[in-house]
Design an enzyme around this catalytic site. Structure first.
Site, PDB file in Angstrom:
ATOM      1  N   GLU A 253       0.831  -1.198   0.000  1.00 54.66           N
ATOM      2  CA  GLU A 253       0.000   0.000   0.000  1.00 54.66           C
ATOM      3  C   GLU A 253       0.866   1.250   0.000  1.00 54.66           C
ATOM      4  O   GLU A 253       1.700   1.442   0.890  1.00 54.66           O
ATOM      5  CB  GLU A 253      -0.914   0.026   1.228  1.00 54.66           C
ATOM      6  CG  GLU A 253      -1.791   1.279   1.276  1.00 54.66           C
ATOM      7  CD  GLU A 253      -2.657   1.359   2.517  1.00 54.66           C
ATOM      8  OE1 GLU A 253      -3.311   2.400   2.714  1.00 54.66           O
ATOM      9  OE2 GLU A 253      -2.669   0.386   3.291  1.00 54.66           O
ATOM     10  N   LYS A 385      -7.824 -15.334  16.308  1.00 62.49           N
ATOM     11  CA  LYS A 385      -8.051 -14.951  14.911  1.00 62.49           C
ATOM     12  C   LYS A 385      -9.511 -14.631  14.600  1.00 62.49           C
ATOM     13  O   LYS A 385      -9.993 -14.852  13.493  1.00 62.49           O
ATOM     14  CB  LYS A 385      -7.546 -16.059  13.970  1.00 62.49           C
ATOM     15  CG  LYS A 385      -6.070 -16.367  14.165  1.00 62.49           C
ATOM     16  CD  LYS A 385      -5.590 -17.531  13.330  1.00 62.49           C
ATOM     17  CE  LYS A 385      -4.118 -17.824  13.650  1.00 62.49           C
ATOM     18  NZ  LYS A 385      -3.607 -18.995  12.933  1.00 62.49           N
ATOM     19  N   ASP A 461       2.182 -14.338  12.649  1.00 62.41           N
ATOM     20  CA  ASP A 461       1.019 -14.923  11.984  1.00 62.41           C
ATOM     21  C   ASP A 461       0.123 -13.784  11.525  1.00 62.41           C
ATOM     22  O   ASP A 461      -0.487 -13.094  12.356  1.00 62.41           O
ATOM     23  CB  ASP A 461       0.261 -15.829  12.961  1.00 62.41           C
ATOM     24  CG  ASP A 461      -0.835 -16.633  12.272  1.00 62.41           C
ATOM     25  OD1 ASP A 461      -1.291 -16.210  11.191  1.00 62.41           O
ATOM     26  OD2 ASP A 461      -1.240 -17.680  12.814  1.00 62.41           O
ATOM     27  N   HIS A 559      -2.887  10.134  -1.412  1.00 62.32           N
ATOM     28  CA  HIS A 559      -3.095   8.810  -2.008  1.00 62.32           C
ATOM     29  C   HIS A 559      -3.136   8.885  -3.529  1.00 62.32           C
ATOM     30  O   HIS A 559      -2.680   7.953  -4.210  1.00 62.32           O
ATOM     31  CB  HIS A 559      -4.371   8.176  -1.464  1.00 62.32           C
ATOM     32  CG  HIS A 559      -4.165   7.429  -0.193  1.00 62.32           C
ATOM     33  ND1 HIS A 559      -3.851   6.091  -0.164  1.00 62.32           N
ATOM     34  CD2 HIS A 559      -4.176   7.824   1.099  1.00 62.32           C
ATOM     35  CE1 HIS A 559      -3.716   5.695   1.085  1.00 62.32           C
ATOM     36  NE2 HIS A 559      -3.894   6.734   1.871  1.00 62.32           N
TER      37      HIS A 559
END
Length: 575
Positions: A253, A385, A461, A559
């Site tokens: 990004e 998660k 992770d 952006h």
């Protein structure tokens, strides 16, 4: 040296300059064709231009005084005009051949650009200036291009071809190649080729060479066919708890690293940030079932009785040198019981460690509760998660709060906004807006952006980004509303510096950059705790910068400038 002339020999000389073994060939310049030195040529044309211009102006002034038509020219005036035009063309078109040393035109049949070829070709990072050593007195302006040669995968051998055909036919399972061949790289190559033949889709562009496939066997990834590359940027230095950290961030990004870096700058100029570790404990919560709710409640009381804790703790702790049971919290749902074990795990993230300890306790309980039916080692009361209020309230992994006081002048000069605007935006966006949205632990601007980027760079992770990104960002005007107090509170940062992806070469290098690689032998667990603090500090910087960009109305502009590709997406899609 190579020379090329156009048809009839009238084309300018085209020159290719090459360096082989650091030896220089002669370079032909356009100025070599001049009869006089370059500086004398320029002086002559300058003198002619201004001399004839003065002569013509004087002559025309006399004509005007004597009422003589200006278009009637004598021989001297005609010559002067021709000299003026010629001098003007030289000065306007070239302004001295010294500025255009390269040939003026390319051969019509060859439109390729000249390239300087050097044995020691370098790949230059984006935005970094290329430095070229001066070459004697010659001036070279040809385009410089350094390209990394493509690594071509060699065709399969006859033996590998037979194995590929067997995998395609299904007589050899793809997952068993590493075991059968004893060569992880070769297994990946064969699996890759078989996959391309079965699917009819090319994997060109997915690298295969240059990776240690042995390092992931039985640890990180099964049935590999290659690996992906993610660029790693550096934000910082971040001044945190009196130390400077260069924070690695793996992301695709645009603006993310640059924005976080700006936040780090604002923090540093204001004296740095500080962090406090509130809690450190990984959780696992099995679910067991009984024939009645009464029996489930009896086990709950047994587990939460302080008199039984020492025994249960001994059983749990025997599974690891670093895993130490901290608390047990139980919840009953009908005749089902959920037991949430929390334990310290040293420098490991600790999921496997706590799971082994829980299994030991379940085996032990089976003796006193033979009617207990173990449904699952994880009953989602952990909770791993998944967004869950239990992690937001109780914490999981490392719970960290990080704060900084940003001086008002820094807010104005570096962040391009003001304290009052930031405080108001934080209240209406991060607090009120998130409440209206029913957010669960999402009272922040973009904490998950920074968490994910640091996790990918350091071998964590990435799926645990979900609960690790729980964060509440607070901003308050202090010192008579002149300065800004900003903080992030993150109750569930799940990180480790040993095990899993942390042992891979690239991720290990990023951990080493932070000074937290591997296990800390003198103070077990301190490396993982330091990494959690760095994550919180980076989030603080990212929150500060993004909120400032929004308050100043810079978000869309930045952006559009840094996060937009110039490639033709239609051409890419059709390729």
């Amino acid at each position: 040296m190579e020379h090329a002339t156009g048809k009839g020999g009238n084309k300018p000389v085209k020159t290719k300059v090459k360096f082989v073994d650091d030896e220089e060939t002669k370079v032909v310049k356009a100025s070599d064709a001049l009869p006089l030195p370059l500086y004398l040529t320029n002086a002559v044309f300058f003198t002619l231009f201004f001399s004839v211009a003065y002569f013509l102006l004087t002559s025309w002034r006399e004509k005007i005084r004597s009422n003589t038509p200006l278009h009637i020219l004598n021989l001297s005036e005609l010559v002067s005009i021709l000299v003026l035009v010629a001098s003007f063309v030289y000065l306007l078109g070239f302004f001295g051949i010294d500025f255009v040393q390269t040939p003026a035109l390319k051969d019509e049949e060859e439109e390729e650009e000249d390239i300087i070829v050097h044995e020691d070709a370098r790949i230059v990072p984006c935005g970094q200036a290329l430095e070229i050593a001066p070459i004697a007195s010659a001036k070279v302006t040809q385009k410089v291009s350094y390209e990394k040669p493509a690594i071509e995968t060699p065709p399969p051998t006859a033996e590998d071809e037979e194995i590929i055909k067997a995998v395609v036919a299904g007589t050899i399972p793809s997952y068993s190649l590493e075991t059968k061949l004893g060569d992880c790289k070769r297994a990946a190559s064969i699996r890759r080729e078989a996959l391309q033949r079965v699917t009819g889709k090319s994997l060109e562009g997915l690298p295969l060479e240059g990776f240690d496939y042995e390092s992931i066997l039985g640890q990180c990834c099964e049935m590999p066919v290659g690996y992906i590359t993610i660029p790693v940027g550096i934000a910082g230095p971040l001044m945190l708890d009196g130390r400077e950290f260069s924070v690695p961030m793996a992301t695709t990004e645009g603006c993310l690293v640059a924005s976080t870096n700006r936040g780090c700058k604002a923090i540093n100029l204001s004296g740095g940030a500080s962090s406090v570790l509130l809690k450190d404990g990984m959780t696992r919560a099995p679910v067991v079932r009984f024939n009645s709710a009464k029996r489930a409640a009896e086990l709950k009381f047994f587990m939460e009785d302080p008199d039984n804790y020492e025994t249960i703790s001994m059983v749990f702790n025997k599974s690891s040198r670093f895993g130490r049971l901290q608390t047990i919290k139980c919840a009953v749902a009908g005749k089902n019981l959920y037991m949430r074990f929390c334990c310290s795990t040293g420098d490991a993230m600790g999921m496997n460690m706590v799971s082994k300890g829980v299994q030991n306790v379940l085996d032990f309980l089976q003796n006193d509760f033979p009617d207990m039916d173990v449904i699952g080692i994880s009953g989602n009361y952990c909770s791993d998660k998944k967004p869950a209020a239990v992690n937001w309230i109780e914490g999981r992994g490392k719970s960290v709060v990080c704060e900084a006081v940003i001086k008002g002048g820094i807010v104005t000069k570096v962040l391009k906004t003001n304290v009052a605007a930031l405080v108001e935006l934080n209240m209406l966006k991060n607090l009120t807006g998130s409440a209206i949205a029913g957010a669960l632990g999402g009272f922040n601007a973009h904490a998950s952006n920074i968490v994910s980027a640091v996790y990918l760079a350091t071998g964590q992770d990435p799926a645990q980004n979900i609960e690790s990104s729980h964060c509440i960002t607070m901003m308050e005007a202090i010192n008579d509303a002149k300065d800004l107090h900003v903080s992030v509170t993150m109750p569930s940062i799940e990180v480790g510096t040993v095990g899993g992806g942390t042992q891979l070469a690239s991720q290990s290098a990023c951990l080493n950059l932070l000074g937290v690689k591997g296990a800390n032998r003198e103070a077990p667990g301190s490396n993982a705790r330091q990494l959690a603090s760095v994550v919180a500090g980076a989030v603080l910087a990212g929150e500060l910068s993004l909120m400032s960009a929004i308050a100043a109305g810079q978000l869309v502009k930045s952006h559009m400038k840094y996060n937009r590709s110039s490639k033709d997406v239609t051409a890419v899609a059709s390729a």
